[in-house]
Design a protein around this motif. Sequence first.
Motif, PDB file in Angstrom:
ATOM      1  N   GLN A   1     -56.514  36.392 -14.024  1.00 42.82           N
ATOM      2  CA  GLN A   1     -56.260  37.137 -12.810  1.00 42.82           C
ATOM      3  C   GLN A   1     -55.876  38.628 -13.211  1.00 42.82           C
ATOM      4  OE1 GLN A   1     -53.433  36.104  -9.610  1.00 42.82           O
ATOM      5  NE2 GLN A   1     -55.386  35.795  -8.562  1.00 42.82           N
ATOM      6  N   ALA A   2     -55.009  38.856 -14.196  1.00 49.21           N
ATOM      7  CA  ALA A   2     -54.465  39.954 -14.433  1.00 49.21           C
ATOM      8  C   ALA A   2     -55.564  40.980 -15.070  1.00 49.21           C
ATOM      9  CB  ALA A   2     -53.209  39.970 -15.164  1.00 49.21           C
ATOM     10  N   GLU A   3     -56.114  40.169 -16.154  1.00 56.60           N
ATOM     11  CA  GLU A   3     -57.381  40.758 -16.789  1.00 56.60           C
ATOM     12  C   GLU A   3     -58.396  41.166 -15.703  1.00 56.60           C
ATOM     13  OE1 GLU A   3     -60.049  40.032 -20.785  1.00 56.60           O
ATOM     14  OE2 GLU A   3     -58.487  38.828 -20.171  1.00 56.60           O
ATOM     15  N   MET A   4     -58.622  40.320 -15.010  1.00 57.23           N
ATOM     16  CA  MET A   4     -59.849  40.550 -13.873  1.00 57.23           C
ATOM     17  C   MET A   4     -59.446  41.821 -13.121  1.00 57.23           C
ATOM     18  SD  MET A   4     -61.632  37.839 -11.156  1.00 57.23           S
ATOM     19  CE  MET A   4     -60.258  37.429 -10.548  1.00 57.23           C
ATOM     20  N   ILE A   5     -58.231  41.968 -12.461  1.00 53.06           N
ATOM     21  CA  ILE A   5     -57.899  43.066 -11.848  1.00 53.06           C
ATOM     22  C   ILE A   5     -57.818  44.400 -12.527  1.00 53.06           C
ATOM     23  CG2 ILE A   5     -55.901  44.240 -10.618  1.00 53.06           C
ATOM     24  CD1 ILE A   5     -55.143  41.309  -9.744  1.00 53.06           C
TER      25      ILE A   5
ATOM     26  N   GLN B   1     -47.932  47.339  -7.537  1.00 53.63           N
ATOM     27  CA  GLN B   1     -47.202  46.109  -8.024  1.00 53.63           C
ATOM     28  C   GLN B   1     -48.250  45.025  -7.832  1.00 53.63           C
ATOM     29  OE1 GLN B   1     -43.240  45.743  -6.838  1.00 53.63           O
ATOM     30  NE2 GLN B   1     -42.967  44.007  -7.950  1.00 53.63           N
ATOM     31  N   LEU B   2     -48.019  43.873  -8.833  1.00 52.29           N
ATOM     32  CA  LEU B   2     -48.999  42.825  -8.778  1.00 52.29           C
ATOM     33  C   LEU B   2     -47.988  41.695  -8.914  1.00 52.29           C
ATOM     34  CD1 LEU B   2     -51.908  43.980 -11.035  1.00 52.29           C
ATOM     35  CD2 LEU B   2     -51.914  44.260  -8.614  1.00 52.29           C
ATOM     36  N   TYR B   3     -48.535  40.693  -8.406  1.00 52.81           N
ATOM     37  CA  TYR B   3     -48.348  39.332  -8.776  1.00 52.81           C
ATOM     38  C   TYR B   3     -49.114  38.321  -9.244  1.00 52.81           C
ATOM     39  CZ  TYR B   3     -44.563  41.407  -5.991  1.00 52.81           C
ATOM     40  OH  TYR B   3     -43.464  42.314  -5.237  1.00 52.81           O
ATOM     41  N   PRO B   4     -49.653  38.576 -10.451  1.00 53.64           N
ATOM     42  CA  PRO B   4     -51.031  37.815 -10.919  1.00 53.64           C
ATOM     43  C   PRO B   4     -50.496  36.398 -11.091  1.00 53.64           C
ATOM     44  CG  PRO B   4     -50.265  39.046 -12.720  1.00 53.64           C
ATOM     45  CD  PRO B   4     -49.386  39.646 -11.459  1.00 53.64           C
ATOM     46  N   GLU B   5     -51.301  35.297 -11.051  1.00 51.27           N
ATOM     47  CA  GLU B   5     -51.114  33.902 -11.191  1.00 51.27           C
ATOM     48  C   GLU B   5     -51.085  33.486 -12.630  1.00 51.27           C
ATOM     49  OE1 GLU B   5     -53.769  31.220  -8.856  1.00 51.27           O
ATOM     50  OE2 GLU B   5     -52.950  32.253  -6.981  1.00 51.27           O
TER      51      GLU B   5
ATOM     52  N   TRP C   1     -54.364  38.914  -3.595  1.00 50.63           N
ATOM     53  CA  TRP C   1     -55.189  38.299  -2.586  1.00 50.63           C
ATOM     54  C   TRP C   1     -56.592  38.426  -2.773  1.00 50.63           C
ATOM     55  CZ3 TRP C   1     -52.796  34.018  -0.985  1.00 50.63           C
ATOM     56  CH2 TRP C   1     -51.480  33.930  -0.864  1.00 50.63           C
ATOM     57  N   LEU C   2     -57.027  39.694  -3.122  1.00 50.33           N
ATOM     58  CA  LEU C   2     -58.351  39.788  -3.543  1.00 50.33           C
ATOM     59  C   LEU C   2     -59.224  38.843  -4.359  1.00 50.33           C
ATOM     60  CD1 LEU C   2     -58.249  43.662  -3.432  1.00 50.33           C
ATOM     61  CD2 LEU C   2     -58.891  42.316  -1.393  1.00 50.33           C
ATOM     62  N   CYS C   3     -58.452  38.541  -5.346  1.00 46.53           N
ATOM     63  CA  CYS C   3     -58.858  37.421  -6.159  1.00 46.53           C
ATOM     64  C   CYS C   3     -59.016  36.050  -5.461  1.00 46.53           C
ATOM     65  CB  CYS C   3     -57.875  37.468  -7.574  1.00 46.53           C
ATOM     66  SG  CYS C   3     -57.769  38.887  -8.272  1.00 46.53           S
ATOM     67  N   ASN C   4     -58.501  35.764  -4.446  1.00 45.91           N
ATOM     68  CA  ASN C   4     -58.484  34.432  -3.605  1.00 45.91           C
ATOM     69  C   ASN C   4     -59.672  34.137  -3.379  1.00 45.91           C
ATOM     70  OD1 ASN C   4     -57.801  31.929  -2.628  1.00 45.91           O
ATOM     71  ND2 ASN C   4     -56.876  32.793  -0.884  1.00 45.91           N
TER      72      ASN C   4
ATOM     73  N   VAL D   1     -54.217  40.553 -23.490  1.00 48.37           N
ATOM     74  CA  VAL D   1     -54.020  41.720 -22.717  1.00 48.37           C
ATOM     75  C   VAL D   1     -53.393  42.700 -22.975  1.00 48.37           C
ATOM     76  CG1 VAL D   1     -53.718  42.250 -20.103  1.00 48.37           C
ATOM     77  CG2 VAL D   1     -54.464  40.036 -20.887  1.00 48.37           C
ATOM     78  N   ASP D   2     -53.732  43.822 -23.134  1.00 48.70           N
ATOM     79  CA  ASP D   2     -52.881  45.120 -23.394  1.00 48.70           C
ATOM     80  C   ASP D   2     -51.879  45.428 -22.537  1.00 48.70           C
ATOM     81  OD1 ASP D   2     -54.400  45.647 -25.612  1.00 48.70           O
ATOM     82  OD2 ASP D   2     -55.734  46.935 -24.610  1.00 48.70           O
ATOM     83  N   VAL D   3     -50.686  45.407 -22.744  1.00 54.07           N
ATOM     84  CA  VAL D   3     -49.425  45.503 -21.978  1.00 54.07           C
ATOM     85  C   VAL D   3     -48.609  46.352 -22.374  1.00 54.07           C
ATOM     86  CG1 VAL D   3     -47.595  43.800 -21.153  1.00 54.07           C
ATOM     87  CG2 VAL D   3     -49.590  42.786 -21.514  1.00 54.07           C
ATOM     88  N   VAL D   4     -47.930  47.159 -21.648  1.00 52.76           N
ATOM     89  CA  VAL D   4     -47.008  48.161 -22.080  1.00 52.76           C
ATOM     90  C   VAL D   4     -45.497  47.666 -21.606  1.00 52.76           C
ATOM     91  CG1 VAL D   4     -46.232  50.343 -21.535  1.00 52.76           C
ATOM     92  CG2 VAL D   4     -48.738  50.076 -21.632  1.00 52.76           C
ATOM     93  N   TYR D   5     -44.421  47.467 -22.343  1.00 47.68           N
ATOM     94  CA  TYR D   5     -43.386  46.985 -21.802  1.00 47.68           C
ATOM     95  C   TYR D   5     -42.411  48.104 -21.908  1.00 47.68           C
ATOM     96  CZ  TYR D   5     -45.020  42.306 -23.511  1.00 47.68           C
ATOM     97  OH  TYR D   5     -45.790  41.435 -23.679  1.00 47.68           O
ATOM     98  N   ARG D   6     -41.337  47.851 -20.828  1.00 48.30           N
ATOM     99  CA  ARG D   6     -40.372  49.017 -20.633  1.00 48.30           C
ATOM    100  C   ARG D   6     -39.130  48.315 -21.621  1.00 48.30           C
ATOM    101  NH1 ARG D   6     -37.027  49.998 -15.385  1.00 48.30           N
ATOM    102  NH2 ARG D   6     -35.501  48.629 -16.416  1.00 48.30           N
TER     103      ARG D   6
END
Length: 173
Positions: free
Chosen positions: A50-54, A42-46, A7-10, A107-112
Amino acid sequence: SISAVQWLCNADTRTADPRKRLRAFFTSLYACLTRGARAVLQLYPENSIQAEMITTAAMRAGFSGGLVVDFPNSSKAKKYYLVLMVGQPLEPMQLQGLTGEEDRNGVDVVYRQQQKGRKGRKGKATGPTNLSARHPESKGKAWVHKKKANMRAKGVSVPHDSRYTGRKRKAHF
């Protein structure tokens, strides 16, 4: 789970600047944590932007770490976690079950890695994933006899052992 971070990205108005909000949040969070501390949000990016900005705002505030995606191939169960570490950890951190890859969006992502286990009745996992941590062996006849012996040693009144002790009961509907 802090679902307020996205919500900080809104940006409702032209004067609202999400980057300033994110910078203020992550700098104050960085000031609260000690060296070697970790925080997981825990995030819920749109979208990936947005994920990269955070993640960029967190890294500019001084954090190290990255974005972890849990169940990346699922559309409903996919969860994003921002793992943040302050400074050099006191002991080296080894994440088990994680592999590093790069997302399609850069985006660099780490998968479980998902645990392997087959589904039994009613969708419950069976096999090696269904074992509890405290009782890795199944609660069979030997376990019941051992438990009763321990209770008797403590002086607790326990029903006597019979040929039916430790047997499974019939399924009643």
